[in-house]
Design a protein around this motif. Structure first.
Motif, short mmCIF file in Angstrom:
data_model
loop_
_atom_site.label_atom_id
_atom_site.label_comp_id
_atom_site.label_asym_id
_atom_site.label_seq_id
_atom_site.Cartn_x
_atom_site.Cartn_y
_atom_site.Cartn_z
N THR A 139 0.86 -1.19 0.00
CA THR A 139 0.00 0.00 0.00
C THR A 139 0.89 1.24 0.00
O THR A 139 2.01 1.19 0.53
N PRO A 140 0.45 2.34 -0.59
CA PRO A 140 1.28 3.55 -0.61
C PRO A 140 1.49 4.10 0.80
O PRO A 140 0.53 4.35 1.53
N LEU A 141 2.74 4.28 1.19
CA LEU A 141 3.11 4.83 2.49
C LEU A 141 4.05 6.01 2.28
O LEU A 141 4.71 6.12 1.24
N LYS A 142 4.15 6.86 3.30
CA LYS A 142 4.95 8.07 3.16
C LYS A 142 5.95 8.18 4.30
O LYS A 142 5.60 7.98 5.47
N VAL A 143 7.19 8.52 3.96
CA VAL A 143 8.24 8.82 4.94
C VAL A 143 8.82 10.16 4.53
O VAL A 143 9.41 10.29 3.44
N ASP A 144 8.66 11.18 5.37
CA ASP A 144 9.09 12.52 4.94
C ASP A 144 9.81 13.27 6.05
O ASP A 144 9.86 12.84 7.20
N ASN A 145 10.39 14.41 5.65
CA ASN A 145 11.12 15.29 6.56
C ASN A 145 10.62 16.72 6.36
O ASN A 145 11.12 17.44 5.50
N PRO A 146 9.64 17.16 7.15
CA PRO A 146 9.08 18.50 6.96
C PRO A 146 10.06 19.64 7.24
O PRO A 146 9.78 20.78 6.86
N PHE A 147 11.19 19.36 7.90
CA PHE A 147 12.15 20.41 8.22
C PHE A 147 13.32 20.47 7.23
O PHE A 147 14.31 21.15 7.50
N PHE A 148 13.20 19.79 6.10
CA PHE A 148 14.35 19.73 5.20
C PHE A 148 14.81 21.11 4.75
O PHE A 148 16.01 21.34 4.56
N TRP A 149 13.90 22.04 4.57
CA TRP A 149 14.27 23.36 4.07
C TRP A 149 14.51 24.36 5.20
O TRP A 149 14.53 25.57 4.96
#
Length: 380
Positions: free
Chosen positions: A298-308
């Motif tokens: 199933t589509p899952l998300k791993v992200d970094n909201p502080f990258f910028w």
């Protein structure tokens, strides 16, 4: 690869889990004929949540714990550049029992797994999966259970006890009005109280319904920790986070890390490839996202909201959200084992230097006194 020598090759046989005398789950393996082990315990879960976990999630947790322990069990050659150049890269041929054999034997998934670990650690893992006996399915032993309630998170966030994850938790709760599950992995006993105290401070300010803390202890047994770089640790961290997210019916895990640290550009010419950590590198997170999506179908998300954001902007976020007085309770130092109450930060590792500059640039040094650093940035 660095150096002229081929990577050292190690034969690893992993065994089905069993409980040790204290009730903690013991994951045992042999590397080159030598017995090793790692303990795994996950706290504050509900039985109803764990009961809904698919077998593939338990497989993932065990696999990630084994990878972390295997990575720690073989030296890369010591601290000198000459030795590391020859011995940094390693090859592991791993046989591992799983519950969902058909899934793990999928060629595309195996390739994604091995390439992800190669990018993250610089090591070549080659996996042969075998069918675990049904009598050995004992996932409940991994968990300490809390009382049943109806609390559900909106966001699952990886929480180290550092400035960035603390700021991320505050932003999720205060600005986005999300209920947050804080996922913490610790192997050193000095880190657990830091994470626990920060959580308690947030509960006091923000209320008990705003967040829950799920500490996860993965501890190497004596004689297993021969290598301190732990490049595969973030795979374990991410796997624990995604398994928790799936358990709560969510599809996202957030790593909060400022972009400078996330990219981790080499400070000197010989820090190349995986000698510079890739814990939250954009490609690492993208690979985690792709791998986990394949594992769970199933589509899952791993992200970094502080990258910028810069570290200074992260510190300013904490102040803007009214929690500047908690900065002193966060920890950034990489030299965990030498931390003391008087000097929780060494002052000389890159994390301490980043922290000190950021706090000074934000004008918040009153909340991060120089006495907390064994070596002061300004005076040496």
């Amino acid at each position: 690869m660095d150096g002229d020598a081929p990577p050292s090759e190690h034969i690893v046989t992993c065994f089905a889990p069993r409980a040790d005398g204290r009730g903690d789950e013991l994951l045992r393996f042999d590397i080159d004929g030598k017995a090793k082990a790692v303990e795994l315990k996950i706290g504050h879960m509900r039985k109803s949540v764990v009961a809904a976990l698919p077998d593939i999630a338990i497989d993932l947790i065990e696999l990630a714990a084994f990878v972390y322990a295997i990575d720690s069990s073989s030296s890369r050659g010591g601290l000198t550049v000459r030795q590391m150049g020859a011995k940094w890269h390693r090859r592991f041929r791993v046989t591992l029992p799983v519950r969902k054999l058909q899934t793990w034997c999928d060629p595309a998934l195996k390739r994604e797994l091995e390439e992800t670990l190669m990018f993250l650690s610089g090591d070549r893992f080659s996996f042969t999966f075998t069918q675990m006996e049904e009598a050995e399915f004992v996932p409940e032993r991994y968990f300490d259970f809390d009382e049943e309630d109806a609390w559900q998170p909106d966001t699952v966030l990886m929480f180290s006890g550092g400035l960035d994850s603390f700021a991320g938790a505050l932003e999720e709760i205060i600005e986005r009005k999300n209920r947050v599950a804080l996922i913490s992995h610790f192997s050193a006993t000095k880190i657990a109280p830091i994470q626990r105290d920060l959580y308690r401070h947030m509960v006091q300010r923000l209320g008990p319904n705003a967040l829950r803390h799920f500490p996860m202890r993965v501890q190497l047994r004596r004689g297993t920790n021969a290598e301190g770089t732990h490049r595969a640790r973030s795979f374990l961290f991410a796997a624990l986070g995604m398994a928790t997210s799936v358990a709560f019916g969510r599809d996202r895990v957030a790593f909060y890390e400022n972009g400078i640290v996330s990219l981790n550009l080499p400070p000197v010419s010989n820090v190349v490839g995986t000698r510079a950590t890739r814990t939250t590198h954009p490609q690492t997170l993208q690979r985690f996202e792709s791998l986990f999506s394949q594992i769970f179908s199933t589509p899952l998300k791993v992200d970094n909201p502080f990258f910028w954001r810069t570290k200074t902007e992260v510190v300013e976020t904490i102040a803007r959200l009214g929690m500047a007085d908690q900065i002193a309770f966060t920890r950034s130092c990489a030299d965990v084992h030498n931390q003391t109450k008087q000097h929780p930060h060494c002052g000389r590792c890159s994390q301490c230097i980043d922290r000190r500059f950021a706090v000074l640039a934000a004008g918040l040094q009153v909340h991060d006194p120089e006495e907390a650093y064994r070596i002061d940035l300004m005076t040496g």
